[in-house]
Design an enzyme around this catalytic site. Structure first.
Site, short mmCIF file in Angstrom:
data_model
loop_
_atom_site.label_atom_id
_atom_site.label_comp_id
_atom_site.label_asym_id
_atom_site.label_seq_id
_atom_site.Cartn_x
_atom_site.Cartn_y
_atom_site.Cartn_z
N SER A 2 0.85 -1.19 0.00
CA SER A 2 0.00 0.00 0.00
C SER A 2 0.88 1.24 0.00
O SER A 2 2.02 1.20 0.51
CB SER A 2 -0.90 0.01 1.24
OG SER A 2 -1.54 1.26 1.41
N TYR A 35 -2.35 0.38 9.94
CA TYR A 35 -2.37 -0.38 8.69
C TYR A 35 -1.08 -0.14 7.92
O TYR A 35 -0.45 -1.08 7.42
CB TYR A 35 -3.59 0.04 7.87
CG TYR A 35 -3.70 -0.64 6.52
CD1 TYR A 35 -4.23 -1.92 6.41
CD2 TYR A 35 -3.31 0.02 5.36
CE1 TYR A 35 -4.36 -2.54 5.18
CE2 TYR A 35 -3.42 -0.59 4.12
CZ TYR A 35 -3.95 -1.87 4.04
OH TYR A 35 -4.07 -2.48 2.80
#
Length: 239
Positions: A139, A152
């Protein structure tokens, strides 16, 4: 017939990639927590000609990981392992001051520890494959300091570094961490449910060609951005 294991294979990017591999004649082992959605994804892949086994469960569970690897072994081995299953740690996302340790632990367990455990169990099969590869879905939150994405992002940064080290330690494999970019997925909707721009995000299918390019060209192990891979493919086709 090569065999791919895809975690988080019931929807989103995992499902899209699984269907593309099925179209190419790959055998598949798909896993996800939702048995109903997983079964539907398996039927869709079978409809494209793939040989598919679905194993519902949580990749954070060691017994489940063993069952996934056993299913792949029964199909002939593991040529590709895609670490796509992800956990946010909080839904919707919250600032680090509001993220409890249980949430952070969940993100790390699913996004890093489970990937490590699954690869460890599959490593003999990956080493034995003619062209073994591991793909870890990363990500941009792993490299950018976005508010509320800290837990995250930290887990994905750890996954990136883990992938980099695995690539060095296993020179016979290809180990790619891939940032797919912002996509329209249930995970993103859960993370930021009130994002007014969510509808304008691209569908997961749009970045699948970037992953297929990695499999076709087998560049060196490392971290890649799907957007860069797609752009390079377009530039190369235009020459």
């Amino acid at each position: 017939m090569p065999v791919a294991v895809v975690t988080g294979g019931s929807k989103g990017l995992g499902r899209a990639l699984a269907l593309a591999l099925a179209e190419r004649g790959w055998s598949l082992v798909l896993t996800a927590r939702g048995a109903g959605e997983l079964a539907e994804a398996g039927r869709a892949a079978e409809g494209l000609g793939g040989v598919v086994r679905t194993v519902a469960g949580d990749v954070a569970d060691a017994g489940h990981r063993g069952a996934v690897v056993a299913a792949a072994r029964a199909l002939g081995g593991v040529d590709l392992l895609v670490n796509n299953a992800s956990a946010l740690g909080a839904s919707p996302l919250v600032a680090l001051a509001g993220l409890d340790t249980a949430g952070l632990r969940e993100a790390l367990e699913t996004n890093v520890v489970a990937a490590h455990g699954l690869v460890r169990q599959a490593l003999p099969l990956l080493r034995a494959a003619p062209a073994g590869a591991v793909v870890s879905v990363s990500s941009d939150a792993a490299v950018e300091a976005y508010p509320t994405w800290g837990g995250y992002g930290a887990s994905k940064a750890a996954l990136d570094h883990w992938s980099a080290v695995l690539g060095v330690e296993e020179p016979g494999l290809r180990v790619w961490a891939v940032d797919p970019g912002d996509l329209r997925t249930e995970l993103y909707r859960a993370a930021v449910p009130d994002d007014p721009d969510e509808a304008g995000r691209p569908e997961p299918e749009s970045v699948v060609p970037a992953f297929l390019r990695l499999l076709d060209e087998r560049p060196a192990s490392g971290r890649y951005r799907a957007a860069a891979l797609l752009e390079a493919a377009v530039d190369g086709a235009g020459r």
